[in-house]
Design a protein around this motif. Structure first.
Motif, PDB file in Angstrom:
ATOM      1  N   VAL A   1      48.073 120.343 108.959  1.00 16.50           N
ATOM      2  CA  VAL A   1      47.606 119.687 107.447  1.00 16.50           C
ATOM      3  C   VAL A   1      47.735 118.424 107.861  1.00 16.50           C
ATOM      4  CG1 VAL A   1      47.929 119.611 105.157  1.00 16.50           C
ATOM      5  CG2 VAL A   1      48.172 121.863 106.130  1.00 16.50           C
ATOM      6  N   THR A   2      46.848 117.480 107.540  1.00 16.49           N
ATOM      7  CA  THR A   2      46.826 116.000 107.494  1.00 16.49           C
ATOM      8  C   THR A   2      46.581 115.404 105.936  1.00 16.49           C
ATOM      9  OG1 THR A   2      46.330 115.880 109.674  1.00 16.49           O
ATOM     10  CG2 THR A   2      45.916 114.177 108.480  1.00 16.49           C
ATOM     11  N   CYS A   3      47.042 114.636 105.430  1.00 15.80           N
ATOM     12  CA  CYS A   3      46.919 114.075 104.171  1.00 15.80           C
ATOM     13  C   CYS A   3      46.650 112.639 104.124  1.00 15.80           C
ATOM     14  CB  CYS A   3      48.052 114.420 103.279  1.00 15.80           C
ATOM     15  SG  CYS A   3      47.977 113.804 101.561  1.00 15.80           S
ATOM     16  N   LEU A   4      45.655 112.035 103.808  1.00 15.14           N
ATOM     17  CA  LEU A   4      45.131 110.676 103.713  1.00 15.14           C
ATOM     18  C   LEU A   4      45.132 110.444 102.228  1.00 15.14           C
ATOM     19  CD1 LEU A   4      42.891 108.752 105.771  1.00 15.14           C
ATOM     20  CD2 LEU A   4      42.774 108.453 103.379  1.00 15.14           C
ATOM     21  N   LEU A   5      45.934 109.055 102.105  1.00 14.35           N
ATOM     22  CA  LEU A   5      46.067 108.620 100.970  1.00 14.35           C
ATOM     23  C   LEU A   5      45.421 107.169 100.964  1.00 14.35           C
ATOM     24  CD1 LEU A   5      49.703 109.390  99.764  1.00 14.35           C
ATOM     25  CD2 LEU A   5      47.601 110.719  99.173  1.00 14.35           C
ATOM     26  N   SER A   6      44.415 106.895 100.138  1.00 15.75           N
ATOM     27  CA  SER A   6      43.417 105.917 100.283  1.00 15.75           C
ATOM     28  C   SER A   6      43.952 104.831  99.562  1.00 15.75           C
ATOM     29  CB  SER A   6      42.081 106.200 100.152  1.00 15.75           C
ATOM     30  OG  SER A   6      41.288 105.127  99.773  1.00 15.75           O
ATOM     31  N   PRO A   7      43.729 103.377  99.745  1.00 11.41           N
ATOM     32  CA  PRO A   7      43.818 102.289  98.866  1.00 11.41           C
ATOM     33  C   PRO A   7      42.667 101.675  98.061  1.00 11.41           C
ATOM     34  CG  PRO A   7      43.844 101.258 101.104  1.00 11.41           C
ATOM     35  CD  PRO A   7      43.368 102.864 101.114  1.00 11.41           C
ATOM     36  N   ASP A   8      41.873 102.106  98.342  1.00  5.63           N
ATOM     37  CA  ASP A   8      40.426 101.598  98.106  1.00  5.63           C
ATOM     38  C   ASP A   8      39.118 102.303  97.673  1.00  5.63           C
ATOM     39  OD1 ASP A   8      39.629 102.661 100.646  1.00  5.63           O
ATOM     40  OD2 ASP A   8      39.178 100.548 101.652  1.00  5.63           O
ATOM     41  N   GLU A   9      39.410 103.809  97.327  1.00  2.00           N
ATOM     42  CA  GLU A   9      38.485 104.763  96.876  1.00  2.00           C
ATOM     43  C   GLU A   9      37.490 104.449  95.805  1.00  2.00           C
ATOM     44  OE1 GLU A   9      36.195 107.861  94.979  1.00  2.00           O
ATOM     45  OE2 GLU A   9      37.815 106.735  94.164  1.00  2.00           O
ATOM     46  N   GLU A  10      38.225 103.636  94.739  1.00  2.00           N
ATOM     47  CA  GLU A  10      37.520 103.282  93.762  1.00  2.00           C
ATOM     48  C   GLU A  10      36.475 101.955  94.068  1.00  2.00           C
ATOM     49  OE1 GLU A  10      37.397 104.737  91.171  1.00  2.00           O
ATOM     50  OE2 GLU A  10      39.244 105.865  90.678  1.00  2.00           O
ATOM     51  N   ILE A  11      36.447 101.152  95.233  1.00  2.62           N
ATOM     52  CA  ILE A  11      35.687 100.257  95.537  1.00  2.62           C
ATOM     53  C   ILE A  11      34.796 100.705  96.617  1.00  2.62           C
ATOM     54  CG2 ILE A  11      37.095  98.611  94.420  1.00  2.62           C
ATOM     55  CD1 ILE A  11      38.331  97.804  97.327  1.00  2.62           C
ATOM     56  N   GLY A  12      34.890 102.048  96.832  1.00  4.55           N
ATOM     57  CA  GLY A  12      33.782 102.592  97.936  1.00  4.55           C
ATOM     58  C   GLY A  12      34.160 102.715  99.328  1.00  4.55           C
ATOM     59  N   SER A  13      35.661 102.816  99.217  1.00  7.25           N
ATOM     60  CA  SER A  13      36.357 103.025 100.530  1.00  7.25           C
ATOM     61  C   SER A  13      36.025 102.253 101.776  1.00  7.25           C
ATOM     62  CB  SER A  13      36.189 104.444 100.822  1.00  7.25           C
ATOM     63  OG  SER A  13      36.499 105.426  99.780  1.00  7.25           O
ATOM     64  N   PRO A  14      35.754 101.061 101.688  1.00  4.41           N
ATOM     65  CA  PRO A  14      35.231  99.989 102.740  1.00  4.41           C
ATOM     66  C   PRO A  14      36.382 100.084 104.188  1.00  4.41           C
ATOM     67  CG  PRO A  14      36.296  98.760 100.992  1.00  4.41           C
ATOM     68  CD  PRO A  14      36.126 100.020 100.207  1.00  4.41           C
ATOM     69  N   THR A  15      37.674 100.094 103.460  1.00  5.56           N
ATOM     70  CA  THR A  15      38.661 100.079 104.896  1.00  5.56           C
ATOM     71  C   THR A  15      39.034 101.816 105.476  1.00  5.56           C
ATOM     72  OG1 THR A  15      40.638 100.104 103.537  1.00  5.56           O
ATOM     73  CG2 THR A  15      39.555  97.947 104.144  1.00  5.56           C
ATOM     74  N   THR A  16      38.901 102.657 104.612  1.00  7.20           N
ATOM     75  CA  THR A  16      39.211 103.930 104.980  1.00  7.20           C
ATOM     76  C   THR A  16      38.245 104.980 105.312  1.00  7.20           C
ATOM     77  OG1 THR A  16      38.968 104.386 102.576  1.00  7.20           O
ATOM     78  CG2 THR A  16      41.239 103.841 103.533  1.00  7.20           C
ATOM     79  N   ARG A  17      36.966 104.618 105.160  1.00  6.51           N
ATOM     80  CA  ARG A  17      35.754 105.583 105.490  1.00  6.51           C
ATOM     81  C   ARG A  17      35.882 105.945 106.900  1.00  6.51           C
ATOM     82  NH1 ARG A  17      29.200 105.326 104.570  1.00  6.51           N
ATOM     83  NH2 ARG A  17      28.688 107.153 105.651  1.00  6.51           N
ATOM     84  N   ALA A  18      35.979 105.058 107.941  1.00  5.09           N
ATOM     85  CA  ALA A  18      35.680 105.374 109.218  1.00  5.09           C
ATOM     86  C   ALA A  18      36.946 106.309 109.601  1.00  5.09           C
ATOM     87  CB  ALA A  18      35.947 104.135 110.276  1.00  5.09           C
ATOM     88  N   LEU A  19      38.176 105.961 109.220  1.00  4.21           N
ATOM     89  CA  LEU A  19      39.458 106.924 109.364  1.00  4.21           C
ATOM     90  C   LEU A  19      39.161 108.285 108.815  1.00  4.21           C
ATOM     91  CD1 LEU A  19      42.217 107.054 110.689  1.00  4.21           C
ATOM     92  CD2 LEU A  19      43.056 106.385 108.682  1.00  4.21           C
ATOM     93  N   ILE A  20      38.684 108.317 107.578  1.00  5.22           N
ATOM     94  CA  ILE A  20      38.486 109.848 107.087  1.00  5.22           C
ATOM     95  C   ILE A  20      37.617 110.480 107.880  1.00  5.22           C
ATOM     96  CG2 ILE A  20      37.176 110.969 104.926  1.00  5.22           C
ATOM     97  CD1 ILE A  20      38.494 108.343 103.507  1.00  5.22           C
ATOM     98  N   GLU A  21      36.429 109.889 108.357  1.00  5.04           N
ATOM     99  CA  GLU A  21      35.395 110.498 109.126  1.00  5.04           C
ATOM    100  C   GLU A  21      35.998 111.033 110.585  1.00  5.04           C
ATOM    101  OE1 GLU A  21      31.364 108.735 107.315  1.00  5.04           O
ATOM    102  OE2 GLU A  21      32.359 107.682 109.077  1.00  5.04           O
ATOM    103  N   MET A  22      37.027 110.120 110.955  1.00  8.19           N
ATOM    104  CA  MET A  22      37.328 110.623 112.305  1.00  8.19           C
ATOM    105  C   MET A  22      38.747 111.607 112.153  1.00  8.19           C
ATOM    106  SD  MET A  22      40.011 108.193 114.720  1.00  8.19           S
ATOM    107  CE  MET A  22      41.338 108.358 113.691  1.00  8.19           C
TER     108      MET A  22
END
Length: 378
Positions: A139-160
């Motif tokens: 199980v891996t859990c990712l907590l994002s800092p920027d989902e409400e503004i479109g996930s500009p810094t986390t999208r690539a990591l989420i997809e990976m």
């Protein structure tokens, strides 16, 4: 509802109330990296020292807060990806002003509790339960800092992180009646800039070519792309232009929000946007932007995952059902577009997202955390 998390967690609704109240008071708007990181600190305090949970904190960039990645289990292929975000739309001062943290029966009011600090708590409790029981399933859990503004810094990591996973579980808030989400529209954000030729409105009116007038020609053409039968909506939500009341405007800008149900429809609308031509040949038009979130369609894999969740929810007293495709996007759009079975809306029940009435149901936290834990064991 029944709580079937591991008994050695020693938590109850009073513990949930205290924890979420503290989290709501730790305001964390997307635009304030330091505030988001303070919220991450509170979350990490709850997993500190828990055997079997590995913590990775990735420094933020571009003025955005850190990303947190938590892992439990043997970390081989497959397994579960949990997705949550600690950023909110509410500015600092909301808890001291228009949305004070307060309890009214089973309702707990406060900024970001429904969307989605309550869901983050569900994920953390499920992960701690998974680790304490010594489960092997990764199980891996990712907590994002920027989902409400479109996930500009986390999208690539989420997809990976999503590649090769058996499932993705998104802790966005539940819909009315505790319903889950199994499909979301794709979201496109575009900006259009029109340049004209400015001129004095009194002495040289004929020399001017109005950018605002050209924008007024283009906007109806764009909004005519709305097709309710196809589930497509196109909306111009912001517009600005001109320099003074006595000057033919030399510039005008407007933003376009597009929602679509499929990748094919996204292509159709994007091609139509690209094909627009100015009417006044002395003006020019530039377009920028794109589809921030691809459509999240209800695939056979997601249907099977939802059926599994329905079965696991029953012993917990949860009558789980889903809703038709919703218009808002989430980080689940990214995993679903990669073909990963994705179940969204697993967070807390409540309402008033993004408003001064935002609240969650305290009693919904532990059962829904237990459901997430059960899905992680699959």
């Amino acid at each position: 509802m029944v709580n079937r998390l591991s008994s050695d967690l020693n938590i109850n609704d009073r513990w949930v109330l205290d924890r979420l109240s503290a989290w709501a008071r730790c305001e964390s708007p997307s635009s304030d990296a330091a505030a988001v990181n303070r919220m991450h600190d509170l979350v990490l305090a709850d997993v500190a020292g828990v055997a079997g949970i590995a913590v990775e904190r990735i420094a933020g960039r571009d003025g955005i807060g850190d990303i947190i990645v938590l892992r439990s289990g043997r970390q081989a292929g497959g397994g579960t990806l949990l997705l949550g975000h600690v950023d909110t739309v509410h500015p600092l001062g909301t808890a001291a002003g228009k949305l004070p943290v307060r309890q009214e029966g089973d309702l707990l009011y406060g900024p970001g509790l429904y969307d989605m600090k309550g869901g983050v708590l569900c994920a953390i409790l499920a992960l701690i339960d998974h680790a304490r029981r010594g489960c092997d399933a990764p199980v891996t859990c990712l907590l994002s800092p920027d989902e409400e503004i479109g996930s500009p810094t986390t999208r690539a990591l989420i997809e990976m992180l999503a590649i090769g996973r058996a499932r993705a579980l998104v802790l966005e808030p539940a819909r009315t009646g505790g319903a889950a989400v199994t499909a979301r529209k794709g979201v496109g954000w575009f900006d259009v800039a029109i340049e004209g030729i400015p001129a004095h409105a009194g002495t040289h009116h004929a020399d001017g070519h109005s950018a605002i007038r050209e924008a007024c020609r283009q906007i109806p053409l764009l909004e005519q792309l709305t097709d309710y039968a196809r589930g497509t909506t196109v909306s111009v939500g912001e517009i600005s232009g001109g320099s003074a009341k006595n000057v033919i405007p030399g510039e005008c800008r407007f933003s376009v929000d597009i929602r679509v149900t499929s990748a094919a429809e996204a292509m159709r609308v994007e091609e139509s946007l690209a094909a627009l031509q100015v009417v006044d040949q002395r003006t020019t038009m530039r377009r920028s932007g794109g589809f921030n979130r691809p459509p999240y369609e209800k695939t056979a894999g997601t249907k099977a995952l939802f059926a599994e969740a329905v079965m696991l929810a029953q012993p917990l007293g949860i009558d789980l059902h889903d809703v038709p495709m919703v218009g808002g996007g989430s980080d689940g759009n990214f995993t679903a577009a990669l073909g990963i079975p994705t179940l969204d809306g697993l967070g807390v029940e409540g309402g008033g997202a993004h408003t001064w009435q935002e609240h969650c149901l305290i009693s919904s936290v532990l059962p829904r955390a237990a459901l997430v834990a059960a899905l992680c064991d699959c």
